[in-house]
Scaffold this motif. Sequence first.
Motif, PDB file in Angstrom:
ATOM      1  N   LYS A 158      12.042   9.524 -12.206  1.00  0.00           N
ATOM      2  CA  LYS A 158      12.907   8.548 -11.548  1.00  0.00           C
ATOM      3  C   LYS A 158      12.353   8.152 -10.186  1.00  0.00           C
ATOM      4  CE  LYS A 158      17.422   8.642 -11.847  1.00  0.00           C
ATOM      5  NZ  LYS A 158      18.801   9.189 -11.734  1.00  0.00           N
ATOM      6  N   LEU A 159      11.738   9.123  -9.511  1.00  0.00           N
ATOM      7  CA  LEU A 159      11.188   8.835  -8.187  1.00  0.00           C
ATOM      8  C   LEU A 159      10.021   7.856  -8.291  1.00  0.00           C
ATOM      9  CD1 LEU A 159      12.131   9.818  -5.483  1.00  0.00           C
ATOM     10  CD2 LEU A 159      10.407  11.586  -5.526  1.00  0.00           C
ATOM     11  N   ILE A 160       9.216   7.988  -9.357  1.00  0.00           N
ATOM     12  CA  ILE A 160       8.089   7.062  -9.541  1.00  0.00           C
ATOM     13  C   ILE A 160       8.608   5.640  -9.701  1.00  0.00           C
ATOM     14  CG2 ILE A 160       6.212   6.385 -11.086  1.00  0.00           C
ATOM     15  CD1 ILE A 160       5.809   9.307 -11.723  1.00  0.00           C
ATOM     16  N   ILE A 161       9.658   5.494 -10.518  1.00  0.00           N
ATOM     17  CA  ILE A 161      10.217   4.150 -10.724  1.00  0.00           C
ATOM     18  C   ILE A 161      10.811   3.633  -9.426  1.00  0.00           C
ATOM     19  CG2 ILE A 161      11.753   2.769 -12.167  1.00  0.00           C
ATOM     20  CD1 ILE A 161      10.088   4.147 -14.039  1.00  0.00           C
ATOM     21  N   ALA A 162      11.519   4.516  -8.693  1.00  0.00           N
ATOM     22  CA  ALA A 162      12.148   4.080  -7.451  1.00  0.00           C
ATOM     23  C   ALA A 162      11.091   3.628  -6.446  1.00  0.00           C
ATOM     24  CB  ALA A 162      12.990   5.201  -6.856  1.00  0.00           C
TER      25      ALA A 162
ATOM     26  N   ILE B 189       0.830  -1.203   0.000  1.00  0.00           N
ATOM     27  CA  ILE B 189       0.000   0.000   0.000  1.00  0.00           C
ATOM     28  C   ILE B 189       0.867   1.257   0.000  1.00  0.00           C
ATOM     29  CG2 ILE B 189      -1.670   1.324   1.322  1.00  0.00           C
ATOM     30  CD1 ILE B 189      -2.723  -1.361   2.363  1.00  0.00           C
ATOM     31  N   PHE B 190       1.842   1.311   0.922  1.00  0.00           N
ATOM     32  CA  PHE B 190       2.601   2.546   1.049  1.00  0.00           C
ATOM     33  C   PHE B 190       3.511   2.790  -0.155  1.00  0.00           C
ATOM     34  CE2 PHE B 190       1.103   2.184   5.310  1.00  0.00           C
ATOM     35  CZ  PHE B 190       0.937   3.489   5.699  1.00  0.00           C
ATOM     36  N   GLY B 191       4.038   1.714  -0.730  1.00  0.00           N
ATOM     37  CA  GLY B 191       4.862   1.887  -1.917  1.00  0.00           C
ATOM     38  C   GLY B 191       4.072   2.494  -3.058  1.00  0.00           C
ATOM     39  N   VAL B 192       2.861   1.986  -3.255  1.00  0.00           N
ATOM     40  CA  VAL B 192       2.042   2.490  -4.354  1.00  0.00           C
ATOM     41  C   VAL B 192       1.631   3.933  -4.109  1.00  0.00           C
ATOM     42  CG1 VAL B 192      -0.196   2.238  -5.411  1.00  0.00           C
ATOM     43  CG2 VAL B 192       1.237   0.280  -5.143  1.00  0.00           C
ATOM     44  N   ILE B 193       1.285   4.254  -2.858  1.00  0.00           N
ATOM     45  CA  ILE B 193       0.925   5.640  -2.559  1.00  0.00           C
ATOM     46  C   ILE B 193       2.096   6.558  -2.898  1.00  0.00           C
ATOM     47  CG2 ILE B 193       0.411   7.255  -0.697  1.00  0.00           C
ATOM     48  CD1 ILE B 193      -1.198   5.059   0.622  1.00  0.00           C
ATOM     49  N   GLY B 194       3.312   6.115  -2.537  1.00  0.00           N
ATOM     50  CA  GLY B 194       4.489   6.913  -2.869  1.00  0.00           C
ATOM     51  C   GLY B 194       4.623   7.114  -4.361  1.00  0.00           C
ATOM     52  N   ALA B 195       4.405   6.035  -5.121  1.00  0.00           N
ATOM     53  CA  ALA B 195       4.572   6.112  -6.574  1.00  0.00           C
ATOM     54  C   ALA B 195       3.563   7.066  -7.192  1.00  0.00           C
ATOM     55  CB  ALA B 195       4.444   4.725  -7.190  1.00  0.00           C
TER      56      ALA B 195
ATOM     57  N   ASN C 290       8.347   2.361  -7.157  1.00  0.00           N
ATOM     58  CA  ASN C 290       7.760   1.105  -7.628  1.00  0.00           C
ATOM     59  C   ASN C 290       8.566  -0.120  -7.201  1.00  0.00           C
ATOM     60  OD1 ASN C 290       5.288   0.784  -9.067  1.00  0.00           O
ATOM     61  ND2 ASN C 290       6.017   2.442 -10.348  1.00  0.00           N
ATOM     62  N   ILE C 291       9.820   0.110  -6.730  1.00  0.00           N
ATOM     63  CA  ILE C 291      10.582  -1.016  -6.194  1.00  0.00           C
ATOM     64  C   ILE C 291       9.854  -1.573  -4.974  1.00  0.00           C
ATOM     65  CG2 ILE C 291      12.754  -1.659  -5.080  1.00  0.00           C
ATOM     66  CD1 ILE C 291      14.091   0.535  -6.670  1.00  0.00           C
ATOM     67  N   ILE C 292       9.264  -0.682  -4.179  1.00  0.00           N
ATOM     68  CA  ILE C 292       8.741  -1.079  -2.865  1.00  0.00           C
ATOM     69  C   ILE C 292       7.566  -2.056  -2.960  1.00  0.00           C
ATOM     70  CG2 ILE C 292       7.813  -0.168  -0.693  1.00  0.00           C
ATOM     71  CD1 ILE C 292       9.517   2.370  -1.405  1.00  0.00           C
ATOM     72  N   PRO C 293       6.507  -1.754  -3.750  1.00  0.00           N
ATOM     73  CA  PRO C 293       5.436  -2.768  -3.837  1.00  0.00           C
ATOM     74  C   PRO C 293       5.921  -4.095  -4.411  1.00  0.00           C
ATOM     75  CG  PRO C 293       5.036  -0.945  -5.350  1.00  0.00           C
ATOM     76  CD  PRO C 293       6.130  -0.528  -4.466  1.00  0.00           C
ATOM     77  N   ALA C 294       6.944  -4.055  -5.290  1.00  0.00           N
ATOM     78  CA  ALA C 294       7.457  -5.318  -5.827  1.00  0.00           C
ATOM     79  C   ALA C 294       8.039  -6.169  -4.702  1.00  0.00           C
ATOM     80  CB  ALA C 294       8.524  -5.034  -6.885  1.00  0.00           C
ATOM     81  N   ILE C 295       8.757  -5.502  -3.787  1.00  0.00           N
ATOM     82  CA  ILE C 295       9.293  -6.216  -2.625  1.00  0.00           C
ATOM     83  C   ILE C 295       8.136  -6.759  -1.794  1.00  0.00           C
ATOM     84  CG2 ILE C 295      10.625  -5.926  -0.519  1.00  0.00           C
ATOM     85  CD1 ILE C 295      12.445  -5.708  -2.756  1.00  0.00           C
ATOM     86  N   GLY C 296       7.067  -5.964  -1.696  1.00  0.00           N
ATOM     87  CA  GLY C 296       5.884  -6.415  -0.959  1.00  0.00           C
ATOM     88  C   GLY C 296       5.321  -7.698  -1.546  1.00  0.00           C
ATOM     89  N   PHE C 297       5.235  -7.753  -2.874  1.00  0.00           N
ATOM     90  CA  PHE C 297       4.727  -8.971  -3.530  1.00  0.00           C
ATOM     91  C   PHE C 297       5.580 -10.182  -3.180  1.00  0.00           C
ATOM     92  CE2 PHE C 297       2.230  -6.426  -6.624  1.00  0.00           C
ATOM     93  CZ  PHE C 297       1.052  -7.116  -6.477  1.00  0.00           C
ATOM     94  N   MET C 298       6.922  -9.976  -3.232  1.00  0.00           N
ATOM     95  CA  MET C 298       7.799 -11.122  -2.954  1.00  0.00           C
ATOM     96  C   MET C 298       7.637 -11.579  -1.517  1.00  0.00           C
ATOM     97  SD  MET C 298      11.176  -9.852  -4.876  1.00  0.00           S
ATOM     98  CE  MET C 298      10.894  -8.645  -6.127  1.00  0.00           C
ATOM     99  N   LEU C 299       7.490 -10.621  -0.603  1.00  0.00           N
ATOM    100  CA  LEU C 299       7.334 -10.984   0.809  1.00  0.00           C
ATOM    101  C   LEU C 299       6.009 -11.701   1.028  1.00  0.00           C
ATOM    102  CD1 LEU C 299       8.892 -10.617   3.448  1.00  0.00           C
ATOM    103  CD2 LEU C 299       7.308  -8.819   3.994  1.00  0.00           C
ATOM    104  N   LEU C 300       5.004 -11.317   0.245  1.00  0.00           N
ATOM    105  CA  LEU C 300       3.713 -12.002   0.325  1.00  0.00           C
ATOM    106  C   LEU C 300       3.893 -13.500   0.058  1.00  0.00           C
ATOM    107  CD1 LEU C 300       0.617 -10.523  -1.497  1.00  0.00           C
ATOM    108  CD2 LEU C 300       0.865 -12.937  -1.202  1.00  0.00           C
ATOM    109  N   GLY C 301       4.706 -13.791  -0.946  1.00  0.00           N
ATOM    110  CA  GLY C 301       4.945 -15.199  -1.271  1.00  0.00           C
ATOM    111  C   GLY C 301       5.669 -15.924  -0.158  1.00  0.00           C
TER     112      GLY C 301
END
Lengths: 492, 112
Positions: A297-301, A284-290, A303-314
């Motif tokens: 560049k900040l938008i892409i950066a 949630i917070f990663g996407v809000i940041g994006a 976007n790293i955060i929700p991707a990490i969230g997905f991996m942690l979900l797994g």
Amino acid sequence: MSNLVVLPILIPLFFGAMFVFFHNKLAAVRLMSFVVLLINTATAIFIVYEVYSKGALILETGGWKAPYGIILIADKLSSLLILTTNIIALAACVYAGATLDEEREKHYFYTLFLILIAGVSGAFLTGDLFNLFVFFEVLLMASYSLIVLGATKVQLRESIKYVLLNLFSSMLFVTTVAFLYSVTGTVNMAQLAERVGEIQQKGVLTSIAILLFVVFATKGALFPLYFWLPKSYTAPPSVISALFGALLTKVGIYSILRVFSLIFVYKLETTHAFFLLLAGFTLIFGVIGALSTHNVKLIIAYNIIPAIGFMLLGIGTFSAESLAGTIYYLVHDMIIKAALFFLAGILVYIAGTSDLRKMGGYIKGYPLVGWMFFLSALVLAGIPPFSGFIGKLLLLKGAFAEKHYLVAAIGLGCSLLILLSIIRIFIMAFWGEQKEGKKIKLKRGMVIPPLALLCFSIFLGIGAEWVYPHIQSIADGLANPSQYINEVLKAR
Amino acid sequence: MEILMCILGGALFAAGIYLLLQRQLLRIILGTALVSHGAHLLILTMGKLNRGAPPVLGEGIGHYTDPLPQALILTSIVISFGVTSFLLVLAYRAYQKNRTDMMDQLRGTEDE
């Protein structure tokens, strides 16, 4: 026993050190780093082949038998990640030659870059917890120098925060290793797994596990420890941001994956349930940041955060299927984040600013860049048949199967918002009226790396039928750690 | 003895974290140094403070001192030494460029 395992660390480290002496002969160093990385990639491919045909490769350094000496182990997961790392490094090498200014290149960029690759490879390969700390420091030391390379005002400001935070979490890592050593009497991961299993992770061990998780979560930028990431990753030039975004946080998540699928797997209701909670917040917070910024560049950066969230979900769901999803997503995300940072770098180069509001209409002048951006947005958001979709499908299927409905729903919602945040760049930068300014000719070295990575990523999606069984076999291995333990400790 | 060392390590950690929370850059760097000292002491203590026995097990030796923590500390000391010296240079350059060493003035704004 196989000396092959040490090569992906040794080759870049050795040549990186050699380039210190030739840093003024730029053309030669550029060419040589490309050749070195090419050799390294070939080695990685050979390792992958060996591992998939004969099983894990193990090197007991110095001839010390497994629990006593440091071991390097290339199992299926590590060898795959080494290969991905080297592919990204190749692309980054070409992109750096085309985009970096000579001053930065001459000030040891290629040395630091190769040492970073050596550190990342080492972290993937090691089978010893303290050695993991050492390789973390190798890659962090290279990253400290890379982030400040050029010494602009912003870089100096952000790098101090980056260094301080990482230094503190490294010290926490040492402390945790000390605690673990006092409880179990070993730092070898396989033996740790065995001993923690013998006492069913009783007593203080779960606290130590969470402490270790905090260390990796800081490196991997998880909620609530991600605050340092966006600004410090956007301060250096795009090629360095791409390397950081693609490799560094992924080393953190790899460590979580390794430690919490091998060692601390006996108190799932405490540790892994906690991960699920954090995964939800990270998404949630990663996407809000994006969505909150107009800086490309900040938008892409962010976007790293929700991707990490997905991996942690797994990892939190912890079934063979969801772990396969995590691994798929890990490889996919490494590649596509590098490509996106490269493309963002091109955009900034064209526009002369990273502010989206000052861009517009570039599809006419730069159709290839536009379409590449559009495709990578689809890949990132996980539109079928691209690679992001396969990863997310596995992750969410696993989460639904284990009845984690809420966090799965958050994941689905966040995918849409990720698409929105990226497509917003596409709409604002490529559609609309052409902003004034003459057309800049793009160098070939700028366009080819993201194109190659994008092709690779599309292959991961379209060729899922071919890739998926291998990923699933890695995940099955992770879900059943006794195989890893036996392979490492069989020498006794 | 172990208890004493633990308390000392804890005190170093406390002092280090107090310094880390200051605004002045130099104090923060000193704080990281203290924290790393605390961590190193902790490693030493965690291997039990035995003396007067050989560091290897062999035939006829029932009692031994653990050499591993010292190897770990040595590695860790070298690393934190390197990082601290890097950090000092970095802080000096940042001071020259930004003309301030107060962290609250290094926040940065959107329009750069």
